[in-house]
Structures are given as C-alpha cells and as structure tokens.
Scaffold this motif. Sequence first.
Motif, PDB file in Angstrom:
ATOM      1  N   THR A 136     -21.992  -8.779  13.138  1.00 47.34           N
ATOM      2  CA  THR A 136     -22.000  -9.607  11.930  1.00 47.34           C
ATOM      3  C   THR A 136     -22.404 -11.050  12.230  1.00 47.34           C
ATOM      4  OG1 THR A 136     -19.603  -9.982  12.207  1.00 47.34           O
ATOM      5  CG2 THR A 136     -20.292  -8.205  10.726  1.00 47.34           C
ATOM      6  N   THR A 137     -22.065 -11.544  13.419  1.00 50.92           N
ATOM      7  CA  THR A 137     -22.486 -12.892  13.796  1.00 50.92           C
ATOM      8  C   THR A 137     -24.001 -12.986  13.888  1.00 50.92           C
ATOM      9  OG1 THR A 137     -20.431 -13.265  15.025  1.00 50.92           O
ATOM     10  CG2 THR A 137     -22.285 -14.705  15.540  1.00 50.92           C
ATOM     11  N   VAL A 138     -24.617 -11.973  14.487  1.00 53.94           N
ATOM     12  CA  VAL A 138     -26.076 -11.944  14.589  1.00 53.94           C
ATOM     13  C   VAL A 138     -26.707 -11.854  13.204  1.00 53.94           C
ATOM     14  CG1 VAL A 138     -28.048 -10.610  15.429  1.00 53.94           C
ATOM     15  CG2 VAL A 138     -26.054 -10.961  16.902  1.00 53.94           C
ATOM     16  N   LEU A 139     -26.144 -11.014  12.344  1.00 51.04           N
ATOM     17  CA  LEU A 139     -26.701 -10.858  10.999  1.00 51.04           C
ATOM     18  C   LEU A 139     -26.595 -12.147  10.190  1.00 51.04           C
ATOM     19  CD1 LEU A 139     -25.376  -7.299  10.040  1.00 51.04           C
ATOM     20  CD2 LEU A 139     -27.719  -7.947  10.626  1.00 51.04           C
ATOM     21  N   MET A 140     -25.475 -12.851  10.330  1.00 45.58           N
ATOM     22  CA  MET A 140     -25.292 -14.104   9.585  1.00 45.58           C
ATOM     23  C   MET A 140     -26.238 -15.190  10.089  1.00 45.58           C
ATOM     24  SD  MET A 140     -21.144 -14.307   9.039  1.00 45.58           S
ATOM     25  CE  MET A 140     -21.255 -15.669   7.873  1.00 45.58           C
ATOM     26  N   ALA A 191     -22.717  -9.242   6.357  1.00 48.02           N
ATOM     27  CA  ALA A 191     -21.828  -9.807   7.370  1.00 48.02           C
ATOM     28  C   ALA A 191     -20.696 -10.604   6.717  1.00 48.02           C
ATOM     29  CB  ALA A 191     -22.618 -10.703   8.317  1.00 48.02           C
ATOM     30  N   TYR A 192     -21.014 -11.338   5.659  1.00 52.89           N
ATOM     31  CA  TYR A 192     -19.996 -12.142   4.973  1.00 52.89           C
ATOM     32  C   TYR A 192     -18.944 -11.253   4.317  1.00 52.89           C
ATOM     33  CZ  TYR A 192     -18.102 -15.803   1.932  1.00 52.89           C
ATOM     34  OH  TYR A 192     -17.270 -16.685   1.290  1.00 52.89           O
ATOM     35  N   VAL A 193     -19.402 -10.215   3.621  1.00 51.92           N
ATOM     36  CA  VAL A 193     -18.458  -9.280   2.995  1.00 51.92           C
ATOM     37  C   VAL A 193     -17.607  -8.599   4.060  1.00 51.92           C
ATOM     38  CG1 VAL A 193     -18.276  -7.137   1.668  1.00 51.92           C
ATOM     39  CG2 VAL A 193     -19.883  -8.913   0.957  1.00 51.92           C
ATOM     40  N   SER A 194     -18.213  -8.238   5.185  1.00 50.86           N
ATOM     41  CA  SER A 194     -17.468  -7.602   6.269  1.00 50.86           C
ATOM     42  C   SER A 194     -16.385  -8.522   6.813  1.00 50.86           C
ATOM     43  CB  SER A 194     -18.438  -7.203   7.391  1.00 50.86           C
ATOM     44  OG  SER A 194     -17.745  -6.625   8.465  1.00 50.86           O
ATOM     45  N   ARG A 195     -16.709  -9.793   7.008  1.00 51.34           N
ATOM     46  CA  ARG A 195     -15.728 -10.741   7.530  1.00 51.34           C
ATOM     47  C   ARG A 195     -14.560 -10.918   6.561  1.00 51.34           C
ATOM     48  NH1 ARG A 195     -17.474 -14.368  11.555  1.00 51.34           N
ATOM     49  NH2 ARG A 195     -18.813 -13.210  13.008  1.00 51.34           N
ATOM     50  N   ILE A 196     -14.857 -11.056   5.273  1.00 52.30           N
ATOM     51  CA  ILE A 196     -13.798 -11.234   4.275  1.00 52.30           C
ATOM     52  C   ILE A 196     -12.928  -9.987   4.202  1.00 52.30           C
ATOM     53  CG2 ILE A 196     -13.325 -11.572   1.828  1.00 52.30           C
ATOM     54  CD1 ILE A 196     -14.254 -14.088   3.265  1.00 52.30           C
TER      55      ILE A 196
END
Length: 314
Positions: A136-140, A191-196
Amino acid sequence: MTGFVVRKLAGMLATVAVASVVIFGALYLAPGDPASLLAGGNQPSPAALAEIRARYHLDEPFLEQYRHWLSGLLSGDPGTSMVLKEPVTALIGARLGTTVLLVAYAALLILIFGVASGVFAAVGGKRVDQALTVTTTVLMAAPAFVAAILLIWLFATTLSWFPVYGSGTGFTGRVYHLTLPALALTGGYLAYVSRITRAGVRAELASDHVAAARVRGLPRWTVLRRHVLRNAAPPIVAVSGVTVAGLFAATAVAEQAFGVAGLGSLLVQSAARQDLVVVQALSLLLVTVFVVVNMLVDIVNAALDPRLAREGAV
C-alpha cells in the motif's frame, strides 16, 4: 433522522450555490476575451466583437452574466460550446456513460480489494501486515499518470493483453477497454481505503466487547463479522464515499492517458481550447457529484450509527 437529512440537503444546496459563484467568477476573471474566440478570426472587426458580446451578454456586469448563466443551468440549457458549436448537454450526454462506467469499475476494485486487504492486514499476522503495508505504501506513492505509463508498457505494449486506446463498444468491449484506466485510478485510493480499514479493524479487535464475544466462545468469523466489521463500518463507508466522489475528478488523468472519451478528457480538452462554456458546466457538474456523494455517505453513516444524526443536531 428526517431533520438530519434536511440539514444535509440544505448544506449540499448551499455548497453547490457557492461553488457556482466561485467557478463562474474564476473564469470571468481569467485572462482572454471569449468574444475574440467566438469571432474565429485573427483580427475581428470591432462591430463583430460588439455583436458577439451583446449576443452572449459579455458586455453586461458580472451579476447579470451570472444570472443568465444560472438561469440556463436551472432550465437545463448550460449553453453551446464555443469551439465545437454543439450543445453542452449533448457533449456531456455522449461521454457521461463512459465516465460513470469507469468510475464504477474503479470503485468496485477499490472497495473489494481495499477493504479485503485492510482486514487481512489487521487479522493475518505480522508477516501479512508487513507485506500489505509495503504494498500500500508503494501504491500511495505512485501517481495515476505514472501507473498509467507502467500499465501501458506492461499490459498493452509488452504483453498485448489490453488495448491502449479508446473506449470500446458494447458492455463487454467497454469493460475490456476500461480495465487499464480503472487500474491506473485504483492504486492510491485502494491503499488509502486499505489503511483506514486496517486501523478501524485493529481498533475494534482491541475493544472490550470483542474480548467478551471471544470469551463466550463465538467463532472467529462470527466475531469478525458481527462485532468488528459492523462497528468499523462508519469510517470505512465515509472514506469509500469520498474515494468514489474523488474518482470523478481523477478520471481526467486516466482518460487522457488512454484516449478514453469521457468527461475528464472533455474537461482537459475544453480548458486547453479555452472553451469556457463547457469548462464552467463540467466543473460545476463534478463539484455537484462530489457534494451529493458525500451527502449520501453521511446519511448512510447516520443510518448505521444513529448517534451521528443526534450529534449533528446539537
């Protein structure tokens, strides 16, 4: 709940009204003379410019011009394109379906894989969490235009799995053509939705009511579904709604990169051609969509958690 909905509706209408003034005012103050563009010549005569300004109310004060424009919008006639000489409603209608399908496609990918990866990161152990966090960091960190270039190089040029240009015909053909643009849009939002989701699920897993459910011997999936996901849903729904609303504006990059005939590419092309009538209508349309989606998300959250509606009344 009714009062909450009425307040949200009033706030939405007020926001759209203010946005209409800002959009019209910004383009009113923009450099350049629309009359010269409409005249079509390099050195139009003063008489021709005066006639055009009178026809399109360009010689009237700001408030009068805004009133004419707003009355046209409310009557369903936002005007005619200065460059293409076609009604704005026809231009939008011809492209609206493609953009809606692209947004729906991207939103489906974001919600399914974003929520699923967030849940797996929260419950799957340290290694799974670390792997998904890196992903997710790479995607963001990858902007949509960078993702578009990589997708074109890999899946269109190297592997020849997907087309690189166009919108396709028929539902299957359009989905096939919109796959790469949808993937280009999903990265950062997913990635944002995954983090939340990960943060919300982890917070609920540490709560007392989940511990009590485990002590009662409930199966893990039952605890996760009834006690964790249900209580973690409001922030996930809120973020998902903002994501879907933001996709309408973000489509411009993907549509331009892949040659998709949608609203985003129309907005970019109209701005480049200084077609102010089309830019004004599209800008207000995108703002309205964003505000309406956010209003609907707030109402859904209030239905899931009535305390939000009561807090909004205070």
